[in-house]
Motif scaffolding. Structure first.
Motif, PDB file in Angstrom:
ATOM      1  N   THR A  74       0.799  -1.225   0.000  1.00 37.02           N
ATOM      2  CA  THR A  74       0.000   0.000   0.000  1.00 37.02           C
ATOM      3  C   THR A  74       0.835   1.281   0.000  1.00 37.02           C
ATOM      4  N   LEU A  75       1.954   1.279   0.730  1.00 35.98           N
ATOM      5  CA  LEU A  75       2.750   2.497   0.888  1.00 35.98           C
ATOM      6  C   LEU A  75       4.168   2.380   0.361  1.00 35.98           C
ATOM      7  N   GLY A  76       4.572   1.182  -0.028  1.00 30.71           N
ATOM      8  CA  GLY A  76       5.906   0.998  -0.582  1.00 30.71           C
ATOM      9  C   GLY A  76       7.017   0.933   0.442  1.00 30.71           C
ATOM     10  N   PHE A  77       6.675   0.767   1.715  1.00 26.55           N
ATOM     11  CA  PHE A  77       7.704   0.684   2.751  1.00 26.55           C
ATOM     12  C   PHE A  77       8.526  -0.594   2.568  1.00 26.55           C
ATOM     13  N   PRO A  78       9.846  -0.540   2.776  1.00 31.76           N
ATOM     14  CA  PRO A  78      10.681  -1.746   2.655  1.00 31.76           C
ATOM     15  C   PRO A  78      10.293  -2.788   3.693  1.00 31.76           C
ATOM     16  N   ILE A  79      10.131  -4.013   3.249  1.00 38.58           N
ATOM     17  CA  ILE A  79       9.628  -5.081   4.120  1.00 38.58           C
ATOM     18  C   ILE A  79      10.586  -5.358   5.274  1.00 38.58           C
ATOM     19  N   GLY A  80      11.874  -5.431   4.979  1.00 37.49           N
ATOM     20  CA  GLY A  80      12.842  -5.787   6.003  1.00 37.49           C
ATOM     21  C   GLY A  80      12.912  -4.786   7.135  1.00 37.49           C
ATOM     22  N   ILE A  81      12.994  -3.500   6.792  1.00 34.54           N
ATOM     23  CA  ILE A  81      13.100  -2.460   7.825  1.00 34.54           C
ATOM     24  C   ILE A  81      11.852  -2.423   8.693  1.00 34.54           C
ATOM     25  N   VAL A  82      10.681  -2.481   8.040  1.00 29.23           N
ATOM     26  CA  VAL A  82       9.423  -2.468   8.791  1.00 29.23           C
ATOM     27  C   VAL A  82       9.331  -3.686   9.695  1.00 29.23           C
ATOM     28  N   ASN A  83       9.728  -4.832   9.181  1.00 30.23           N
ATOM     29  CA  ASN A  83       9.695  -6.054   9.981  1.00 30.23           C
ATOM     30  C   ASN A  83      10.547  -5.914  11.239  1.00 30.23           C
ATOM     31  N   PHE A  84      11.722  -5.326  11.102  1.00 29.60           N
ATOM     32  CA  PHE A  84      12.615  -5.170  12.261  1.00 29.60           C
ATOM     33  C   PHE A  84      12.016  -4.199  13.273  1.00 29.60           C
ATOM     34  N   ILE A  85      11.502  -3.071  12.809  1.00 33.95           N
ATOM     35  CA  ILE A  85      10.963  -2.054  13.724  1.00 33.95           C
ATOM     36  C   ILE A  85       9.754  -2.596  14.494  1.00 33.95           C
ATOM     37  N   LEU A  86       8.855  -3.290  13.789  1.00 34.96           N
ATOM     38  CA  LEU A  86       7.653  -3.796  14.440  1.00 34.96           C
ATOM     39  C   LEU A  86       7.948  -4.941  15.402  1.00 34.96           C
ATOM     40  N   ASN A  87       9.088  -5.571  15.247  1.00 38.32           N
ATOM     41  CA  ASN A  87       9.437  -6.684  16.125  1.00 38.32           C
ATOM     42  C   ASN A  87      10.014  -6.240  17.465  1.00 38.32           C
ATOM     43  N   ILE A  88      10.401  -4.981  17.565  1.00 30.18           N
ATOM     44  CA  ILE A  88      11.045  -4.514  18.794  1.00 30.18           C
ATOM     45  C   ILE A  88      10.164  -4.711  20.028  1.00 30.18           C
ATOM     46  N   PRO A  89       8.855  -4.328  20.011  1.00 24.44           N
ATOM     47  CA  PRO A  89       8.029  -4.564  21.216  1.00 24.44           C
ATOM     48  C   PRO A  89       7.899  -6.042  21.565  1.00 24.44           C
ATOM     49  N   LEU A  90       7.754  -6.895  20.543  1.00 27.00           N
ATOM     50  CA  LEU A  90       7.642  -8.330  20.805  1.00 27.00           C
ATOM     51  C   LEU A  90       8.956  -8.902  21.313  1.00 27.00           C
ATOM     52  N   PHE A  91      10.054  -8.319  20.843  1.00 24.61           N
ATOM     53  CA  PHE A  91      11.359  -8.743  21.342  1.00 24.61           C
ATOM     54  C   PHE A  91      11.487  -8.435  22.830  1.00 24.61           C
ATOM     55  N   ALA A  92      10.963  -7.284  23.237  1.00 27.30           N
ATOM     56  CA  ALA A  92      10.978  -6.930  24.662  1.00 27.30           C
ATOM     57  C   ALA A  92      10.124  -7.918  25.460  1.00 27.30           C
ATOM     58  N   LEU A  93       8.990  -8.348  24.893  1.00 25.62           N
ATOM     59  CA  LEU A  93       8.148  -9.338  25.555  1.00 25.62           C
ATOM     60  C   LEU A  93       8.894 -10.658  25.714  1.00 25.62           C
ATOM     61  N   GLY A  94       9.581 -11.055  24.667  1.00 24.17           N
ATOM     62  CA  GLY A  94      10.356 -12.289  24.726  1.00 24.17           C
ATOM     63  C   GLY A  94      11.455 -12.220  25.769  1.00 24.17           C
ATOM     64  N   TRP A  95      12.029 -11.031  25.967  1.00 23.80           N
ATOM     65  CA  TRP A  95      13.101 -10.850  26.951  1.00 23.80           C
ATOM     66  C   TRP A  95      12.583 -11.122  28.367  1.00 23.80           C
ATOM     67  N   LYS A  96      11.324 -10.771  28.621  1.00 22.33           N
ATOM     68  CA  LYS A  96      10.753 -10.973  29.945  1.00 22.33           C
ATOM     69  C   LYS A  96      10.242 -12.394  30.154  1.00 22.33           C
ATOM     70  N   GLU A  97       9.702 -12.990  29.076  1.00 26.58           N
ATOM     71  CA  GLU A  97       8.982 -14.251  29.227  1.00 26.58           C
ATOM     72  C   GLU A  97       9.818 -15.498  28.929  1.00 26.58           C
ATOM     73  N   VAL A  98      10.849 -15.366  28.111  1.00 22.99           N
ATOM     74  CA  VAL A  98      11.589 -16.537  27.642  1.00 22.99           C
ATOM     75  C   VAL A  98      13.046 -16.402  28.062  1.00 22.99           C
ATOM     76  N   ASN A  99      13.756 -17.543  28.140  1.00 19.68           N
ATOM     77  CA  ASN A  99      15.152 -17.500  28.583  1.00 19.68           C
ATOM     78  C   ASN A  99      16.013 -16.690  27.618  1.00 19.68           C
ATOM     79  N   ARG A 100      17.139 -16.213  28.138  1.00 21.39           N
ATOM     80  CA  ARG A 100      17.944 -15.245  27.389  1.00 21.39           C
ATOM     81  C   ARG A 100      18.684 -15.866  26.206  1.00 21.39           C
ATOM     82  N   ILE A 101      18.934 -17.153  26.278  1.00 21.54           N
ATOM     83  CA  ILE A 101      19.551 -17.806  25.117  1.00 21.54           C
ATOM     84  C   ILE A 101      18.602 -17.756  23.930  1.00 21.54           C
ATOM     85  N   PHE A 102      17.315 -18.041  24.191  1.00 24.66           N
ATOM     86  CA  PHE A 102      16.313 -17.943  23.140  1.00 24.66           C
ATOM     87  C   PHE A 102      16.214 -16.510  22.617  1.00 24.66           C
TER      88      PHE A 102
END
Length: 283
Positions: A53-81
């Motif tokens: 729809t907007l032509g945003f690069p898939i890779g960059i958007v994917n990385f930015i949107l993953n940051i909040p979920l990455f923070a969730l994983g840091w709290k909920e899952v072991n650090r090796i994961f």
């Protein structure tokens, strides 16, 4: 090679495997999903919709949107994961933009794009899961749910991606949304196979010729057996019970052995979704 060096080499090997899985996953998106104009699930699906729809690069958007979920994983899952996931997200996001515009096949059939993209993407994500990481997005949520409730990761991802499919329906149209669903279903089943292995069969055999059966199973199939003592409910006669786990390819051979040794035996075959141990998947 001492033990410490071996552990380091093994750890590096796992990260290289995660990188390979991430590259395969990114290749499947740019080479088949994008070429067919399909959507996707989770964070990747949102990134695809923003690209269309907007032509945003898939890779960059994917990385930015993953940051909040990455923070969730840091709290909920072991650090090796978490470390493996962060590494996987970086490689996956970079590879997504690196493979932009690639066309391994000239696909004139959207269904083939959904099929190839789903299978190849499932292989990539399955490799990453099996090595203890993820490619971010709903993968992190699925991993958390698997750890807490034991649900299959592919099935969980299919469920939580329903809202993204509805968005694809509204933006890309019903036909593309349905083909996207085909791709996601294929992806989820491939993930389950790669990360957990093909379902094995747990076979329970009630027979009066248990000694002969055990000898042939050990010799011809090379599978271990468990020997139990039981009692018939109607006759009160003692029964010998054999429990054996085999893969799908060995099931027919096992049935032939039982039929040849004891045509009057009773066989119960059940699906074992995952078996960990000698001769089967080892984590």
């Amino acid at each position: 090679m001492n033990l410490r060096t071996w552990k380091l080499a093994k750890r590096i090997g796992k990260f290289l495997g995660i990188a390979l899985g991430a590259i395969i996953g990114a290749y499947s998106v740019q080479g088949f999903i994008v070429q067919a104009g399909l959507g996707g699930g989770g964070i990747g699906g949102i990134a695809l919709l923003l690209f269309y729809t907007l032509g945003f690069p898939i890779g960059i958007v994917n990385f930015i949107l993953n940051i909040p979920l990455f923070a969730l994983g840091w709290k909920e899952v072991n650090r090796i994961f978490v470390a493996k996931t962060f590494f996987g997200i970086i490689v996956y996001s970079l590879a997504l933009d690196f493979f932009k515009g690639i066309q391994p096949l000239q696909l004139n059939d959207v269904f083939l794009g959904a099929l190839y993209g789903g299978v190849l993407g499932g292989v990539g994500s399955g490799i990453v899961f099996r090595l203890g990481g993820s490619l971010g997005g709903t993968d992190i949520i699925a991993k958390i749910i698997q750890r807490r409730f034991g649900w299959a990761m592919g099935t969980t991802m299919l469920m939580i991606n329903a809202l993204i499919i509805l968005a694809s329906w509204a933006i890309l149209g019903p036909k593309i949304a349905l083909y996207t669903l085909v791709s996601m279903f294929t992806f989820s089943k491939t993930v389950d196979v790669i990360s957990s292995g093909l379902p094995a069969k747990s076979v329970t055999i009630i027979s009066n010729q248990s000694d002969q059966l055990i000898q042939r199973i050990l010799k011809e199939l090379g599978r271990g057996v468990t020997f139990l003592h039981g009692q018939g409910g109607y006759s009160s006669a003692e029964k010998n019970i054999i429990i054996c786990v085999v893969n799908i390819a060995e099931l027919g051979h096992l049935k032939r052995i039982v039929k040849e040794e004891d045509p009057h035996s009773f066989i119960i075959v059940q699906t074992a979704s995952e078996v960990v141990g000698e001769g089967f998947a080892v984590e």
